[in-house]
Scaffold this active site. Structure first.
Site, PDB file in Angstrom:
ATOM      1  CG  ASP A  50      -2.205  -0.968   1.149  1.00  0.00           C
ATOM      2  OD1 ASP A  50      -2.329  -1.427  -0.072  1.00  0.00           O
ATOM      3  OD2 ASP A  50      -2.666  -1.537   1.977  1.00  0.00           O
ATOM      4  N   GLY A  51       1.976   1.130   0.692  1.00  0.00           N
ATOM      5  CA  GLY A  51       3.040   2.558   0.581  1.00  0.00           C
ATOM      6  C   GLY A  51       3.343   2.575  -0.722  1.00  0.00           C
ATOM      7  CD  GLU A 124      -2.429   9.514   6.885  1.00  0.00           C
ATOM      8  OE1 GLU A 124      -1.366   9.307   6.168  1.00  0.00           O
ATOM      9  OE2 GLU A 124      -3.129   8.204   7.398  1.00  0.00           O
ATOM     10  CG  ASP A 152       1.341  14.608  20.845  1.00  0.00           C
ATOM     11  OD1 ASP A 152       1.687  15.405  21.853  1.00  0.00           O
ATOM     12  OD2 ASP A 152       1.872  13.315  21.136  1.00  0.00           O
ATOM     13  CB  THR A 163      -8.037   0.617   7.148  1.00  0.00           C
ATOM     14  OG1 THR A 163      -7.767   1.348   5.710  1.00  0.00           O
ATOM     15  CG2 THR A 163      -9.287   0.384   7.260  1.00  0.00           C
ATOM     16  CE1 TYR A 165      -0.523   7.992  13.889  1.00  0.00           C
ATOM     17  CE2 TYR A 165      -0.627  10.322  12.397  1.00  0.00           C
ATOM     18  CZ  TYR A 165      -0.106   9.574  13.650  1.00  0.00           C
ATOM     19  OH  TYR A 165       0.336  10.365  14.577  1.00  0.00           O
ATOM     20  CG  ASN A 166      -9.134   7.510  11.154  1.00  0.00           C
ATOM     21  OD1 ASN A 166      -9.304   8.461  11.944  1.00  0.00           O
ATOM     22  ND2 ASN A 166      -9.704   6.468  11.108  1.00  0.00           N
TER      23      ASN A 166
HETATM   24  P1  NAP Z   1       5.367   2.061   6.122  1.00  0.00           P
HETATM   25  O1  NAP Z   1       5.623   2.783   7.929  1.00  0.00           O
HETATM   26  O2  NAP Z   1       6.139   1.588   5.599  1.00  0.00           O
HETATM   27  O3  NAP Z   1       3.877   1.329   6.538  1.00  0.00           O
HETATM   28  C1  NAP Z   1       2.788   1.542   7.303  1.00  0.00           C
HETATM   29  C2  NAP Z   1       1.571   0.553   7.028  1.00  0.00           C
HETATM   30  O4  NAP Z   1       0.419   0.952   6.892  1.00  0.00           O
HETATM   31  C3  NAP Z   1       2.035  -0.529   6.162  1.00  0.00           C
HETATM   32  O5  NAP Z   1       1.734  -1.833   6.678  1.00  0.00           O
HETATM   33  C4  NAP Z   1       1.313  -0.189   5.086  1.00  0.00           C
HETATM   34  O6  NAP Z   1       0.578  -1.376   4.127  1.00  0.00           O
HETATM   35  C5  NAP Z   1      -0.033   0.349   5.802  1.00  0.00           C
HETATM   36  N1  NAP Z   1      -1.058   1.058   5.061  1.00  0.00           N
HETATM   37  C6  NAP Z   1      -0.936   2.146   4.256  1.00  0.00           C
HETATM   38  N2  NAP Z   1      -2.065   2.618   3.953  1.00  0.00           N
HETATM   39  C7  NAP Z   1      -3.059   1.708   4.549  1.00  0.00           C
HETATM   40  C8  NAP Z   1      -4.421   1.983   4.542  1.00  0.00           C
HETATM   41  N3  NAP Z   1      -5.213   2.917   3.967  1.00  0.00           N
HETATM   42  N4  NAP Z   1      -5.195   1.131   5.335  1.00  0.00           N
HETATM   43  C9  NAP Z   1      -4.411   0.386   6.106  1.00  0.00           C
HETATM   44  N5  NAP Z   1      -3.138   0.077   6.077  1.00  0.00           N
HETATM   45  C10 NAP Z   1      -2.321   1.084   5.255  1.00  0.00           C
HETATM   46  O7  NAP Z   1       4.631   3.610   5.639  1.00  0.00           O
HETATM   47  P2  NAP Z   1       4.030   3.644   4.278  1.00  0.00           P
HETATM   48  O8  NAP Z   1       3.888   2.277   3.747  1.00  0.00           O
HETATM   49  O9  NAP Z   1       4.749   4.611   3.422  1.00  0.00           O
HETATM   50  O10 NAP Z   1       2.292   4.059   4.554  1.00  0.00           O
HETATM   51  C11 NAP Z   1       2.366   5.530   4.966  1.00  0.00           C
HETATM   52  C12 NAP Z   1       1.024   5.543   5.954  1.00  0.00           C
HETATM   53  O11 NAP Z   1       1.584   4.825   7.214  1.00  0.00           O
HETATM   54  C13 NAP Z   1       0.476   6.832   6.238  1.00  0.00           C
HETATM   55  O12 NAP Z   1      -0.444   7.182   4.955  1.00  0.00           O
HETATM   56  C14 NAP Z   1      -0.485   6.340   7.579  1.00  0.00           C
HETATM   57  O13 NAP Z   1      -1.728   6.069   7.357  1.00  0.00           O
HETATM   58  C15 NAP Z   1       0.240   4.998   8.087  1.00  0.00           C
HETATM   59  N6  NAP Z   1       1.178   5.513   9.274  1.00  0.00           N
HETATM   60  C16 NAP Z   1       0.373   4.726  10.538  1.00  0.00           C
HETATM   61  C17 NAP Z   1       1.066   5.196  11.918  1.00  0.00           C
HETATM   62  C18 NAP Z   1       0.545   4.174  12.918  1.00  0.00           C
HETATM   63  O14 NAP Z   1      -0.212   3.441  12.665  1.00  0.00           O
HETATM   64  N7  NAP Z   1       0.738   4.426  14.156  1.00  0.00           N
HETATM   65  C19 NAP Z   1       1.998   5.902  11.860  1.00  0.00           C
HETATM   66  C20 NAP Z   1       2.363   6.742  10.733  1.00  0.00           C
HETATM   67  C21 NAP Z   1       1.853   6.363   9.402  1.00  0.00           C
HETATM   68  P3  NAP Z   1       1.578  -2.168   3.227  1.00  0.00           P
HETATM   69  O15 NAP Z   1       2.339  -2.978   4.120  1.00  0.00           O
HETATM   70  O16 NAP Z   1       0.843  -2.873   2.326  1.00  0.00           O
HETATM   71  O17 NAP Z   1       2.478  -1.198   2.482  1.00  0.00           O
END
Ligand code: NAP
Length: 266
Positions: A50-51, A124, A152, A163, A165-166
């Protein structure tokens, strides 16, 4: 006429191997792979997690072109096709046996002392203060003052991003057919000294959220859009709304959102 296809892949060894295999199969099926993305590209194949899809959207500035996601990542919420189903995917695509699923995106307009900056997110846009310090922000909806937020920061998610960060912040999972934005507080302070909503609030797709620093010490803000970071020194105001840009994913199978949510989270 043969369709023009562009492949966008992440840099892992596994994705490189699958991309090579994909190229061979596309050529045999009569689809033409182009090395550059252009106005005339008719299909994008995204190889990664997804990333990777989030990166594709940022790098190509949210193209309208339909995307097939071949999942070599972990979760695969957007990226649906497993690598072992590439033959079937090509066959079904050439037969026209697919539907398009459209996702809303969110846009943020940052008014800073030195200019105006715009960002778009499929998942987001989060607004945060300095690390390890609470930030104080005035929040308005359609120019009507709502609260003085302390904590924060705030995460403003699309339904597709609900699904991501939210969800980790305690926000709700939203069916992507709904046209709304979810504003989820990040570690809100709630005491007799500071009062902020502690749950998410949902805004209709036509509304505008305005965020402005309460004082000069709050004007150094970080805007995080789909994991990309932009830091601003003297922010006056940030306006966040749903964007007109849509992400169009090609779907070959079950479009039931809750089946997918269940399979990924429960
Ligand atoms: P990453 O740190 O490498 O991975 C973040 C994880 O989120 C990966 O497992 C990714 O899936 C998954 N993901 C991305 N979009 C999603 C969605 N719409 N629904 C469910 N899971 C999703 O960062 P990245 O891959 O570049 O993704 C950036 C995203 O990470 C941001 O947009 C944010 O939503 C999320 N994020 C989450 C947190 C947290 O949960 N505390 C903190 C910061 C950011 P894949 O393994 O398939 O790539």
């Amino acid at each position: 006429m043969n369709k023009k296809v562009f492949i966008y892949a992440n840099k892992t060894e596994n994705s490189a191997r699958i991309e090579k295999n994909l190229r061979n199969k596309l050529m045999k099926s009569g689809l033409r792979v182009h090395e550059e993305f252009g106005e005339d590209t008719e299909l994008i194949l995204c190889v990664g997690g997804d990333g990777t899809l989030l990166n594709l959207m940022q790098d190509l500035d949210f193209p309208k072109t339909p995307v097939v996601g071949i999942n070599t990542g972990h979760l695969g919420f957007f990226q649906e096709v497993p690598p072992e189903k590439i033959d079937e995917m090509i066959y079904q695509y050439n037969q026209g046996n697919y539907t398009l699923q459209s996702f809303s995106t969110v846009k943020g307009c940052v008014a800073a002392a030195d200019g105006t900056y715009r960002h778009t997110g499929l998942n987001e846009i989060a607004v945060k203060g300095l690390p390890n310090y609470p930030v104080h922000l005035n929040i308005s909806i359609n120019d009507s003052f709502i609260e003085r937020f302390s904590g924060d920061g705030l995460c403003v998610a699309t339904p597709a991003g609900s699904t991501g960060y939210n969800y980790s912040l305690g926000g709700s999972i939203v069916d992507p057919r709904l046209h709304l934005l979810q504003v989820t507080p990040i570690a809100p302070m709630n005491s007799i000294a500071y009062r902020s909503f502690t749950s998410s609030i949902l805004l209709p797709g036509s509304d505008t959220l305005s965020i402005s620093p309460c004082g000069a010490q709050d004007s150094k803000l970080t805007v995080v859009f789909d994991g990309r970071i932009a830091e601003y020194e003297q922010v006056k105001e940030i306006k966040i709304t749903l964007s007109r840009k849509k992400v169009n994913m090609i779907r070959f199978g079950n479009l039931q959102f809750w089946d997918k949510a269940k399979s990924k989270f429960l």
